[in-house]
Structures are given as structure tokens and as C-alpha cells.
Design a protein around this motif. Sequence first.
Motif, PDB file in Angstrom:
ATOM      1  N   HIS A 549      14.734   7.794 -10.698  1.00  0.00           N
ATOM      2  CA  HIS A 549      14.631   6.500 -10.126  1.00  0.00           C
ATOM      3  C   HIS A 549      13.454   6.356  -8.956  1.00  0.00           C
ATOM      4  CE1 HIS A 549      17.859   3.975 -11.530  1.00  0.00           C
ATOM      5  NE2 HIS A 549      18.652   4.821 -11.619  1.00  0.00           N
ATOM      6  N   ILE A 550      13.283   7.251  -8.064  1.00  0.00           N
ATOM      7  CA  ILE A 550      12.689   7.382  -7.226  1.00  0.00           C
ATOM      8  C   ILE A 550      11.198   7.237  -7.621  1.00  0.00           C
ATOM      9  CG2 ILE A 550      11.591   8.893  -5.270  1.00  0.00           C
ATOM     10  CD1 ILE A 550      14.588   9.689  -4.760  1.00  0.00           C
ATOM     11  N   SER A 551      10.840   8.195  -8.742  1.00  0.00           N
ATOM     12  CA  SER A 551       9.455   8.184  -9.256  1.00  0.00           C
ATOM     13  C   SER A 551       9.003   6.762  -9.763  1.00  0.00           C
ATOM     14  CB  SER A 551       9.513   9.073 -10.521  1.00  0.00           C
ATOM     15  OG  SER A 551       8.359   9.222 -11.213  1.00  0.00           O
ATOM     16  N   GLU A 552       9.909   6.243 -10.583  1.00  0.00           N
ATOM     17  CA  GLU A 552       9.854   4.837 -10.831  1.00  0.00           C
ATOM     18  C   GLU A 552       9.589   3.786  -9.910  1.00  0.00           C
ATOM     19  OE1 GLU A 552       9.432   1.843 -14.097  1.00  0.00           O
ATOM     20  OE2 GLU A 552       9.352   3.935 -14.018  1.00  0.00           O
ATOM     21  N   VAL A 553      10.566   3.777  -8.927  1.00  0.00           N
ATOM     22  CA  VAL A 553      10.105   2.848  -7.710  1.00  0.00           C
ATOM     23  C   VAL A 553       8.862   3.139  -7.092  1.00  0.00           C
ATOM     24  CG1 VAL A 553      10.791   2.157  -5.407  1.00  0.00           C
ATOM     25  CG2 VAL A 553      12.607   2.220  -7.346  1.00  0.00           C
ATOM     26  N   VAL A 554       8.366   4.377  -6.814  1.00  0.00           N
ATOM     27  CA  VAL A 554       7.154   4.736  -6.041  1.00  0.00           C
ATOM     28  C   VAL A 554       6.091   4.255  -6.896  1.00  0.00           C
ATOM     29  CG1 VAL A 554       5.714   6.619  -4.958  1.00  0.00           C
ATOM     30  CG2 VAL A 554       8.089   6.629  -4.674  1.00  0.00           C
ATOM     31  N   LYS A 555       6.049   4.623  -8.036  1.00  0.00           N
ATOM     32  CA  LYS A 555       5.174   3.829  -9.397  1.00  0.00           C
ATOM     33  C   LYS A 555       4.881   2.420  -9.110  1.00  0.00           C
ATOM     34  CE  LYS A 555       3.998   3.931 -14.122  1.00  0.00           C
ATOM     35  NZ  LYS A 555       4.525   4.206 -15.552  1.00  0.00           N
ATOM     36  N   ARG A 556       5.986   1.971  -9.123  1.00  0.00           N
ATOM     37  CA  ARG A 556       5.937   0.429  -9.217  1.00  0.00           C
ATOM     38  C   ARG A 556       5.422  -0.036  -7.793  1.00  0.00           C
ATOM     39  NH1 ARG A 556      11.261  -1.286 -12.341  1.00  0.00           N
ATOM     40  NH2 ARG A 556      10.780  -3.419 -11.809  1.00  0.00           N
ATOM     41  N   VAL A 557       5.863   0.411  -6.650  1.00  0.00           N
ATOM     42  CA  VAL A 557       5.348  -0.019  -5.275  1.00  0.00           C
ATOM     43  C   VAL A 557       4.050   0.266  -4.993  1.00  0.00           C
ATOM     44  CG1 VAL A 557       5.771   0.511  -2.820  1.00  0.00           C
ATOM     45  CG2 VAL A 557       7.708   0.132  -4.244  1.00  0.00           C
ATOM     46  N   ASN A 558       3.513   1.403  -5.442  1.00  0.00           N
ATOM     47  CA  ASN A 558       1.933   1.793  -5.414  1.00  0.00           C
ATOM     48  C   ASN A 558       1.379   0.762  -6.256  1.00  0.00           C
ATOM     49  OD1 ASN A 558      -0.440   3.041  -5.143  1.00  0.00           O
ATOM     50  ND2 ASN A 558      -0.024   4.719  -6.895  1.00  0.00           N
ATOM     51  N   SER A 577       1.070 -14.690  -7.341  1.00  0.00           N
ATOM     52  CA  SER A 577       2.377 -15.269  -7.721  1.00  0.00           C
ATOM     53  C   SER A 577       3.075 -14.306  -8.692  1.00  0.00           C
ATOM     54  CB  SER A 577       2.001 -16.640  -8.236  1.00  0.00           C
ATOM     55  OG  SER A 577       3.519 -17.306  -8.950  1.00  0.00           O
ATOM     56  N   LYS A 578       2.241 -13.645  -9.496  1.00  0.00           N
ATOM     57  CA  LYS A 578       2.882 -12.743 -10.575  1.00  0.00           C
ATOM     58  C   LYS A 578       3.101 -11.641  -9.865  1.00  0.00           C
ATOM     59  CE  LYS A 578      -0.268 -14.626 -14.250  1.00  0.00           C
ATOM     60  NZ  LYS A 578      -1.224 -14.368 -15.252  1.00  0.00           N
ATOM     61  N   THR A 579       2.581 -11.067  -9.060  1.00  0.00           N
ATOM     62  CA  THR A 579       3.022  -9.868  -8.217  1.00  0.00           C
ATOM     63  C   THR A 579       4.192 -10.271  -7.494  1.00  0.00           C
ATOM     64  OG1 THR A 579       0.607  -9.048  -7.793  1.00  0.00           O
ATOM     65  CG2 THR A 579       2.415  -8.198  -6.363  1.00  0.00           C
ATOM     66  N   GLU A 580       4.380 -11.575  -6.861  1.00  0.00           N
ATOM     67  CA  GLU A 580       5.670 -11.734  -6.210  1.00  0.00           C
ATOM     68  C   GLU A 580       6.699 -11.824  -7.135  1.00  0.00           C
ATOM     69  OE1 GLU A 580       7.587 -14.840  -3.083  1.00  0.00           O
ATOM     70  OE2 GLU A 580       6.065 -15.505  -4.468  1.00  0.00           O
ATOM     71  N   LYS A 581       6.641 -12.254  -8.491  1.00  0.00           N
ATOM     72  CA  LYS A 581       7.547 -11.932  -9.450  1.00  0.00           C
ATOM     73  C   LYS A 581       8.301 -10.741  -9.917  1.00  0.00           C
ATOM     74  CE  LYS A 581       6.593 -16.568 -11.595  1.00  0.00           C
ATOM     75  NZ  LYS A 581       6.119 -17.181 -12.823  1.00  0.00           N
ATOM     76  N   HIS A 582       7.150 -10.061  -9.721  1.00  0.00           N
ATOM     77  CA  HIS A 582       7.523  -8.482 -10.219  1.00  0.00           C
ATOM     78  C   HIS A 582       8.065  -7.704  -8.948  1.00  0.00           C
ATOM     79  CE1 HIS A 582       5.477  -8.275 -13.886  1.00  0.00           C
ATOM     80  NE2 HIS A 582       4.378  -8.756 -13.487  1.00  0.00           N
ATOM     81  N   VAL A 583       7.739  -8.242  -7.810  1.00  0.00           N
ATOM     82  CA  VAL A 583       8.354  -7.423  -6.526  1.00  0.00           C
ATOM     83  C   VAL A 583       9.782  -8.099  -6.444  1.00  0.00           C
ATOM     84  CG1 VAL A 583       8.433  -7.500  -4.130  1.00  0.00           C
ATOM     85  CG2 VAL A 583       6.074  -7.270  -5.321  1.00  0.00           C
ATOM     86  N   ARG A 584      10.099  -9.278  -6.677  1.00  0.00           N
ATOM     87  CA  ARG A 584      11.421  -9.771  -6.984  1.00  0.00           C
ATOM     88  C   ARG A 584      12.087  -9.106  -7.916  1.00  0.00           C
ATOM     89  NH1 ARG A 584       9.288 -15.095  -6.023  1.00  0.00           N
ATOM     90  NH2 ARG A 584       9.906 -15.408  -8.344  1.00  0.00           N
ATOM     91  N   LYS A 585      11.745  -8.688  -9.022  1.00  0.00           N
ATOM     92  CA  LYS A 585      12.380  -7.821 -10.002  1.00  0.00           C
ATOM     93  C   LYS A 585      12.840  -6.713  -9.799  1.00  0.00           C
ATOM     94  CE  LYS A 585      11.792  -6.538 -14.895  1.00  0.00           C
ATOM     95  NZ  LYS A 585      10.900  -6.663 -16.088  1.00  0.00           N
ATOM     96  N   ILE A 629       8.135  -4.191   0.703  1.00  0.00           N
ATOM     97  CA  ILE A 629       6.893  -4.351  -0.141  1.00  0.00           C
ATOM     98  C   ILE A 629       7.349  -5.954  -0.569  1.00  0.00           C
ATOM     99  CG2 ILE A 629       8.325  -3.846  -2.431  1.00  0.00           C
ATOM    100  CD1 ILE A 629       4.124  -3.757  -1.749  1.00  0.00           C
ATOM    101  N   GLU A 630       8.441  -6.273  -0.784  1.00  0.00           N
ATOM    102  CA  GLU A 630       8.905  -7.937  -0.945  1.00  0.00           C
ATOM    103  C   GLU A 630       8.005  -8.789   0.143  1.00  0.00           C
ATOM    104  OE1 GLU A 630      12.466 -10.441  -2.526  1.00  0.00           O
ATOM    105  OE2 GLU A 630      12.990  -8.993  -0.952  1.00  0.00           O
ATOM    106  N   TYR A 631       8.355  -8.205   1.360  1.00  0.00           N
ATOM    107  CA  TYR A 631       8.046  -9.191   2.781  1.00  0.00           C
ATOM    108  C   TYR A 631       6.389  -9.213   2.649  1.00  0.00           C
ATOM    109  CZ  TYR A 631       6.691 -10.347   7.570  1.00  0.00           C
ATOM    110  OH  TYR A 631       6.197 -10.912   8.516  1.00  0.00           O
ATOM    111  N   ILE A 632       5.799  -7.994   2.144  1.00  0.00           N
ATOM    112  CA  ILE A 632       4.343  -8.190   2.270  1.00  0.00           C
ATOM    113  C   ILE A 632       3.735  -8.891   0.990  1.00  0.00           C
ATOM    114  CG2 ILE A 632       2.317  -6.496   1.646  1.00  0.00           C
ATOM    115  CD1 ILE A 632       3.937  -4.281   3.083  1.00  0.00           C
ATOM    116  N   SER A 633       4.356  -8.890   0.157  1.00  0.00           N
ATOM    117  CA  SER A 633       3.963  -9.632  -1.019  1.00  0.00           C
ATOM    118  C   SER A 633       4.334 -11.321  -0.894  1.00  0.00           C
ATOM    119  CB  SER A 633       4.961  -9.225  -2.491  1.00  0.00           C
ATOM    120  OG  SER A 633       4.466 -10.223  -3.525  1.00  0.00           O
ATOM    121  N   THR A 634       5.542 -11.544  -0.367  1.00  0.00           N
ATOM    122  CA  THR A 634       5.927 -12.715   0.002  1.00  0.00           C
ATOM    123  C   THR A 634       4.929 -13.639   0.806  1.00  0.00           C
ATOM    124  OG1 THR A 634       8.074 -12.625  -0.730  1.00  0.00           O
ATOM    125  CG2 THR A 634       7.887 -14.434   0.463  1.00  0.00           C
ATOM    126  N   THR A 635       4.763 -13.025   2.124  1.00  0.00           N
ATOM    127  CA  THR A 635       3.894 -13.491   3.097  1.00  0.00           C
ATOM    128  C   THR A 635       2.374 -13.822   2.806  1.00  0.00           C
ATOM    129  OG1 THR A 635       3.870 -11.115   4.009  1.00  0.00           O
ATOM    130  CG2 THR A 635       5.418 -12.636   5.169  1.00  0.00           C
TER     131      THR A 635
END
Length: 751
Positions: A549-558, A577-585, A629-635
Motif C-alpha cells: 500500500h505504501i509503495s503504491e501511495v508514494v508512487k502516485r504521490v510522486n 484539472s485531471k491531476t486534481e481528479k486523480h488526487v481525489r481518487k 497532496i490534495e491541498y496542493i493540487s486543489t489550491t
Amino acid sequence: MGDIYILMLVALTVLAIIDLVVGVSNDAVNFLNSAIGSKAIPIKSILIIASVGVALGAITSSGMMEVARKGIFNPGEFYFNEIMFIFMAVMITDILLLDVFNSLGMPTSTTVSIVFELLGAAVAMALIKISNNDAETIASVGKYINSEKALLIISGILLSVFIAFSIGAIVQFLSRLLYSFQFDKKRSYINALFGGFAITAITYFIFVKGMKGTPFYEDVAHLIEGRTFEIIIYGFVLWTILSQLLITLFKVNILKFIVIIGTFSLAMAFAGNDLVNFIGVPIAAWNSYQEWDASGIAANEFSMGVLAQKVPSNPTLLFIAGMIMVITLWFSKKAKSVIETGINLSRQGEGHEKFQPNAVSRTVVRGAILFSSGLAKIVPDSTLKWVDSKFQKPVIKLSKDKSYELPAFDMVRASVNLFVAGILISIGTSLKLPLSTTYVTFMVAMGTSLADRAWGRESAVYRVAGVFNVIGGWFLTAFSAFMVSAIFLYIIYLGEIVSVAVLLIVVLFLIGRSSIRHTKKAKEKKEKRYMERAELITINEVVNESSAHISEVVKRVNKLYTNVVIDLSSHDLDKLSKTEKHVRKLNKEVNELREEVFYFIKSLDDSSVKASRFYILILGYLQDITQSIEYISTTSYKHVHNNHKQLKPSSIKDLNAINDKLKILFSKIELDFTEKDFDDLSNIIDAKQEIFDNVSESIDKQIARIRTEESSPKNSSLYFGILLETKDLISALMSLLQLFHDFHIQEKANK
């Protein structure tokens, strides 16, 4: 000129096949939910039984075909070319509409869609005729539309919603009072009486009432008409005796027998009632073409009053349609999504809820609680205690790797779902009313769920929201079907065969794209790395799974952090906008894991308290990371979306420098957790201060820029927000690493 209509017939034939596929994908939920949800028999056996029912129902469904020809409009008021335009618009709309709902996994009504499509197209054609005739006004629409029959059909569909819910709730409540959750402990004669009642209801209404309107009814009418009471009494006695013999001599679970017969019967009733929704229009078009071709009259002068006459059915076409439905039943992937929605809303146990609560669901649940409290003050305590005792579910002990095999609900509820829905649908079929099988079966299932207390305080607000979402979708179906069909009719009227060709291309493109998206979505869902709570027992197993799980989350956050920095520097709104959707997911997936904590802890061994605490801390840190990462993407997205100034090149340069260091850090962490190599974690943790210093230095630089060159307060607010949230992200990540590091050191010391 006739070649145009031949092409239209070919197109309608292709559309009919496609409509059968998308229609069955939507309607399989109607007769499979109860058998699948109760796990009464293996899934392959369920499909075989349902397939036989669908095939027989299709062959005997001719009585309903009249609806497509004269149920909604007066065919004598339209010419042949106008009728063909109406039928083309209806079929194109129907396929698009049902495919959209199938892709969303939402059960909708094929009956409502076809009724309102016919109504929309017919009204649009009537308005065109009125506009071309100076002697007519808008009030003349009534002569083109079979308003009395249309209102009867529509009111019947809407009324069936309330009737199905109410009867389902009442019958289930009485059944639960009779059986509680201890069916096996009841005396055999009680089970036999229940079996006699349920099977008599199914066989009478499906095989007797359902035969009306079929070609075979005349042969047996003299044996049925005027003998309703006798047939029911004799049937009840016969089936009760047979049920008693099956229970005592062959040790048959009569509820399982009811589920088997009910699934077969409901599948048969579905095909008999709903086949008109898929092929009624193309068959009516073929009948129209035959009459026009034989007349020798111009297409725009030949009145279609002939459609008001009864036309003999074509058994071959019905058989072919039935086979297409059966094949779809076995291979449709979208059908599984729709079935999953129905089972989730009616399941007895708790779990992940698909729908989010809303103001309406909260109000309904709050009102139900107040009503229940008021009722408790009126009804004697002894009565309440007796009723409550009937709803006490037994504790079922299974090994932890088998807990996921529990059915969504028991066979008592499955039996009630099937025989109540079968009765209601068959009554509608015998009256030649195209009741919505989706509405009836879904609302019966919801009524039995409510009566069975499946909607507890923990889940009620979500389940009620789901029911309202589905019902809202039904109203959307009606409105969309009417409007889209009317628009398509006008387009076809203007461009005739050219418009038809363009619309067909659009249909094929949209369905193809929808299938690709659904396949991709299903693949993503399959690849989702959820914590399998039924398989995780020891702390070592928790560590191994959570590492992935951690490996997957870190990979996607990167990837997401890099995308934000790059897209912010280029001021690219679409990519942000696309990045924000991926972050919300990503954030949603982590939140779902946290919602499962209760079940995860329940699944662990008694000695694994340490594993529970370890897992909870992991999820907390993962949530902190995804929220950052959601805050960074949304703002960042809002900044660009509001058309604020771009960041200064110097600010972008500093962000890129931080991003480069984070990419190295994230990649190293991802590799270590993928390979489950925790020996180097201390070195990664030690590098934390260096990154913190870089972020602090960037903050100082921005402060200096504000005092000299920076003129945008919005830029400064965004920049400071990104930097501070980056520090929070790193802190949460390092805390997570420290947790694993401490565990790793402890494990090495214990060896």
C-alpha cells in the motif's frame, strides 16, 4: 425511394440486437439479485435456470408487442415515412440511454425508456405535422397521441413503485415473524405450508395469468377461465403436499426450491414483459414496411392505420431474440455492475457503502427514528420484545478466510423477493400493461430490506440515499428519453437517411468508447490494492500487505506532485484539472481503507492487538499524506482556474528544485517498500532535515521577493501554501518511515 426504408430496416435490425444486449445487461438485476445475493445455489446453476426462463418467456411474449404499435400513439394519424422516422429515433435513443446507465452501474427501466421515447418522438412528429397544417393548432396533439392508454401505462408504472415497496415490506415482515432467522428449526409442516403458498403464487400468476395474450392461451382457456378459486386451492394443496414430501423424504430445503422456481419464473416474466422494449419497435417497423410495400402508395401518403390491427407473432424472431438475451446474460460484464448495486443496497450486513448521504436521506432516516420512537410508546413492551426476538440474527462462526462467503441476505428474504415480484409483474403482463420489471423487483427488494431491518442506524442514511439516487435516475430516464427522442426525430426528419447514418455512427462510437472505459474501469478496480481483512491475521502479514500500500501511495504521490509543479509552471488548467481528479481518487481509496478499520480489527486473532494499532497508525499517516497532496493540487487548480497571475520564474525554479529532491526521495522509498527492504530507512529519515531546510530557504526567498519584486498577494498565498503543505507531507511520510524502522529494529532484536 424504397431502398431508403430497406436501409432503415437493416439499421433497425442491428439496433435491435444492440438493444437486446444493453437491455439485458440492465435488466439481469431483476431476476438474478435474489438468487445471487442469497447464494442459494452456485452462480452457474443460477444462470442456467435463468437462461431457460428467459428463452421460454421470449417465445411466449407476443401479447405485449401491441404496445409498440398502438399503445402510445394513434398510428392511423401518421404516414409510413413518419412512422419509420419515429421508430428510428426511438431505437437510437434507447440504446444510448440504457448504455449510459449500464456504464454507471445503475438499474433503470427499459419499459419507462421505451414508453417515453415513443411518446417523445410521436409528440415531436405530431408538432411537425401541425406546423405544416394551417388548419391545426397545438391543441390538435391529442388526436395523434393515444393519451388515455399512455396515461394508463405511465400511471401503472408509477403506482407499481409504491405497491411493490409496500407489499414487499408487509410480506417480508410477516415472513420474518413466522421464521425469524431460524428456518431450519421450524416444524416441517410450517415450511411445507410456506412452500405451498409461495410456489402456488408463482405458478398461478406466472404460468396461468402470464399465458394470457400468448398464442397458446386459446388451447387452455376453457380450463382456466372462471375457475380461478379452484385452481388456487388445488394448487395450494398440491404444492403443500409436494413440499412436505420433499422436506421429509428427500431432506430438501424448500426455500432453496422456491428460489430456484422463483428465479426461473421471474426470468420468464421478465422476457415476456420486457422483450417488447427491445424488439417491439423493429418488428412494428417490419410490419409497416410489408403493408406499405404491398400497397403501391407513396410513403408520404400511406396511412399506418393498419398498425392498429392485431398482427400474428413470428415465433422465429422471438426465438432468435431469446437466444441473444441468453448469450448476453452469460457474458455481459456491465450486468455484473448493475447487479452489484442492487445487492449492496439490500444486503443484511454492513460494509462499504457506494452512495453518499444527502439532505433527503438524513431527513427520511430522522423521521423514521422519530416515528419508531412514537410507535414504541403506543405498542406494549411485551409485543415489542416478541417482535424484536424474531429479528435477532444468529451468530455464524466461520474461519477468517471464509467470512467473505456469507450471503448478502438469507433465503427467506430471497424467496419473498422472488414470489412477490413475480406475482406483481405477471398481473401487469396479464393486463397487457408494460410494468417496469426493474421498478417492481427493485422496490420489492428495498421494501423487504426495510422490513427485515437490513437498514440499521449504521447504514440507513447511505442505503436511503442510494434508493433515492436510483429513483431519481428513473425520473431522469423518463425526461431524457422524451427529450432526446424528440430531438433525434427532428434531426431525422430534416436529413432523413443522411441523418440516420450520422446518428448511427455516433451511436457506435459512443457505445465503443463506453465499453472501453468500462473495461478499463473494471480492470482498475480489480487491480486496486485493498487490505484483505479476511486474510490478514498476524502483524507480519499486516506489514507485508501495508508495504505494498505504501509503495503504491508514494508512487502516485510522486507523480502527482511532479504534475502539479509542471502544470502550474505552464499555467495548464486542463492538466491541473485531471491531476486534481486523480488526487481525489487516491484520497477516496485511502479513506475507504480507514472506513474498513472496524472490520479489519474484528478479523484479527485475539493476540493481534499490536497489529491493530500498527495498522491504524499506518492509515493515519497515509491519510495525512494524501490530504497534503490534495491541498496542493486543489489550491493550484483554483489559482489557475481563477485566472490569477503566473508564479514568478524564480518561484517556479525553487519549486522545481524541491520537486527534484522529492522525486529522488519518493523513488527510493517506493523501491524499498516494494522489495520490503527496511535496512536503509534510517538513512532516508536522516535526510528529512535537508529537505526541510530547502523548503524553509524557499520560504525566506519568497519573503524577500515580497519586499522587493512580488506584486501578487494571490501568488504569495499559493506559494506559501504549497511549501507549508509540502513540509506537512514530508513530516507524515517520515513519521510513517519511523514507524516501520522501529518495528524492523524490534523484529531483528527478537530474532
